[in-house]
Design an enzyme around this catalytic site. Structure first.
Site, PDB file in Angstrom:
ATOM      1  CE  LYS A 112      -4.179  -2.140   1.665  1.00 10.15           C
ATOM      2  NZ  LYS A 112      -3.790  -3.573   1.755  1.00 10.15           N
TER       3      LYS A 112
HETATM    4  C1  LIG Z   1      -4.411  -4.637   1.135  1.00  5.71           C
HETATM    5  C2  LIG Z   1      -3.652  -5.909   1.012  1.00  5.71           C
HETATM    6  C3  LIG Z   1      -4.025  -6.939   0.110  1.00  5.71           C
HETATM    7  C4  LIG Z   1      -5.270  -6.843  -0.751  1.00  5.71           C
HETATM    8  O1  LIG Z   1      -5.167  -5.885  -1.757  1.00  5.71           O
HETATM    9  P1  LIG Z   1      -6.478  -5.362  -2.518  1.00  5.71           P
HETATM   10  O2  LIG Z   1      -6.019  -4.246  -3.369  1.00  5.71           O
HETATM   11  O3  LIG Z   1      -7.431  -4.930  -1.432  1.00  5.71           O
HETATM   12  O4  LIG Z   1      -7.020  -6.524  -3.304  1.00  5.71           O
HETATM   13  C5  LIG Z   1      -3.223  -8.056   0.015  1.00  5.71           C
HETATM   14  N1  LIG Z   1      -2.122  -8.206   0.786  1.00  5.71           N
HETATM   15  C6  LIG Z   1      -1.733  -7.253   1.673  1.00  5.71           C
HETATM   16  C7  LIG Z   1      -0.534  -7.492   2.503  1.00  5.71           C
HETATM   17  C8  LIG Z   1      -2.475  -6.074   1.815  1.00  5.71           C
HETATM   18  O5  LIG Z   1      -2.078  -5.137   2.702  1.00  5.71           O
END
Ligand SMILES: *Cc1c(COP(=O)(O)O)cnc(C)c1O
Length: 466
Positions: A112
């Site tokens: 993120k």
């Molecule tokens: C947010 C997240 C996901 C999922 O990603 P999306 O974009 O919501 O599908 C997967 N793995 C980790 C470690 C995350 O922080």
């Protein structure tokens, strides 16, 4: 570039407008009016660019009219300068076919950061231009909160109020939020569950006493700018593996369908994507939707991959809109049905369109643990639980042996050290840049689980908009 809402009735906005708005006023999500497309020669010409220069090439069409190329380059240089790896998102080979795309070299150790480090700077840039102020309010059970706080800490014209359920997030996750000391960062430990905290946030978005005074926004992946930033690493990894002359498949640990939707965007832009594998844990609404057309929400089962413990995947609407011929009125009707009954059936066009590019898999706890131990024993690589789910799905997908398969490594294993230790016997250490996390001092306010207390806190510490 103009952006339109998936539900057809909100006003079209430019990139600056959609970045600051988040959700569209008709409840839909913004998508570009049409997909920009690169020729094969243009993609071939991207080989060898630095991450920042590639980011400028890939994102330029989306920001046209709102940012100059130099402004975009400057924001990217600063955002990706915060990463601890010069390649920003390096590829690691596992075997002849499989690769890991490490997306966790940002400040808070999850993918993120790639989008939020840029989004924080985009906010600051556009607010300065408008002489305005933004109030971010969110609830977090994990990775989004810390990534958002790091992205806006100390930035002018932005305050962030992040609610977490007191005593119900891990020590690492809480400390990644509460040890960030900046006057615009407000951590609120709320009595109650994550859902209680989330309900208060939702209420604040429709509380006119608050929205009349503050420009309140969310930072979850409904924000188009986040998805846009994630398209870049699909290009970066595919170029490393021979694109545009060679196809590449991707396996994506999926929750809210944001990350994998960015892969779909890359394919629309001309990247030769052989297939996108949607990997879910036992919270498998997306696997059911893609394999049978049944999109119906159940209750959330907590797992070792908490960022995928989701029953309703907001960004799926963007895909359904695009595959359904971009009919906003039909989409609004389909979503009204879903909101009323928590279930819907994909149309034939949506099912067939999805099947052309996507496949899916549901991965349980046992298969996840096996993927972790296989990778540790055979490659010496330690995977976090989310990445392990992606890799298991990748290895089972039956992709032609001549086509490389890239699994997106979405979190650093040290963020989930208990689950990793159970599967591999190894307890991953925090990287040295945050190794002192447990020595840093924390700051947060403790509030009762009452909306009025939270609203009063925001009023007392927030900054009204222009
Ligand atoms: C947010 C997240 C996901 C999922 O990603 P999306 O974009 O919501 O599908 C997967 N793995 C980790 C470690 C995350 O922080």
């Amino acid at each position: 570039m103009k952006y339109i809402s998936t539900r057809g009735s909100a006003q079209a906005l430019d990139f600056e407008g959609v970045t600051l708005a988040g959700l569209a006023s008709d409840g839909g999500l913004y998508v570009p009016e049409s997909w920009p497309r690169f020729t094969e020669a243009e993609i071939a010409d991207m080989a060898g660019l630095s991450y920042v220069e590639l980011a400028v090439r890939v994102m330029s069409p989306f920001v046209a009219g709102s940012l100059t190329e130099d402004e975009l380059r400057d924001l990217c240089t600063r955002a990706y300068g915060r990463f601890s790896h010069v390649a920003v998102t390096p590829l690691v080979q596992l075997d002849q076919q499989h690769q890991l795309l490490e997306l966790f070299h940002g400040p808070t150790l999850a993918f993120k950061d790639v989008a939020l480090q840029l989004l924080g700077r985009l906010f600051e840039h556009f607010l300065q231009k408008r002489d305005d102020h933004l109030t971010i309010v969110g609830a977090t059970s994990g990775d989004t909160g810390s990534a958002a706080i790091d992205a806006v800490a100390g930035r002018e014209r932005v305050d962030i109020f992040m609610l977490h359920p007191r005593g119900r997030v891990s020590d690492v996750q809480r400390r990644q939020m509460t040890t960030v000391r900046a006057p615009n960062v407000h951590n609120l430990a709320i009595e109650g569950s994550f859902d209680d905290a989330q309900a208060m946030v939702k209420r604040m978005f429709v509380d006119q006493a608050m929205t009349g005074k503050y420009r309140i926004t969310a930072v979850n992946s409904i924000n188009w700018a986040r998805l846009m930033a994630q398209v870049v690493y699909y290009f970066a990894s595919a170029l490393q593996l021979g694109a545009p002359h060679r196809k590449v498949a991707f396996s994506v640990p999926t929750g809210n369908f944001g990350d994998v939707f960015a892969g779909y965007v890359a394919a629309q832009m001309g990247l030769p994507v052989e297939r996108l594998i949607v990997a879910t844990n036992v919270n498998d609404i997306l696997h059911r939707a893609l394999s049978t057309g049944d999109y119906s929400a159940g209750t959330v089962t907590p797992t070792a991959a908490p960022s995928m413990d989701i029953q309703v995947s907001s960004n799926f609407e963007r895909l359904l809109f695009d595959l359904g011929g971009r009919d906003g009125a039909a989409m609004a009707e389909q979503m009204r049905g879903f909101e009323a009954t928590k279930a819907m059936q994909l149309t034939n066009a949506q099912r067939e369109g999805a099947a052309a590019l996507f496949s899916s898999a549901r991965v349980d706890a046992e298969a996840m643990a096996r993927a972790m131990s296989w990778t540790y024993e055979n490659c010496g690589e330690v995977l976090d639980p989310h990445t392990a789910i992606g890799l298991h799905a990748a290895r089972e997908a039956g992709v032609d042996a001549a086509i490389p398969v890239v699994t997106l490594a979405t979190a650093h294993p040290a963020k989930f050290s208990d689950a990793v230790e159970r599967a591999t016997g190894v307890r991953p250490a925090l990287p040295s840049r945050i190794g002192d996390l447990f020595e840093r001092s924390e700051s947060f306010a403790e509030l009762p689980g009452e909306y009025d207390a939270v609203a009063a806190y925001v009023s007392q510490h927030g900054t009204p908009s222009a």
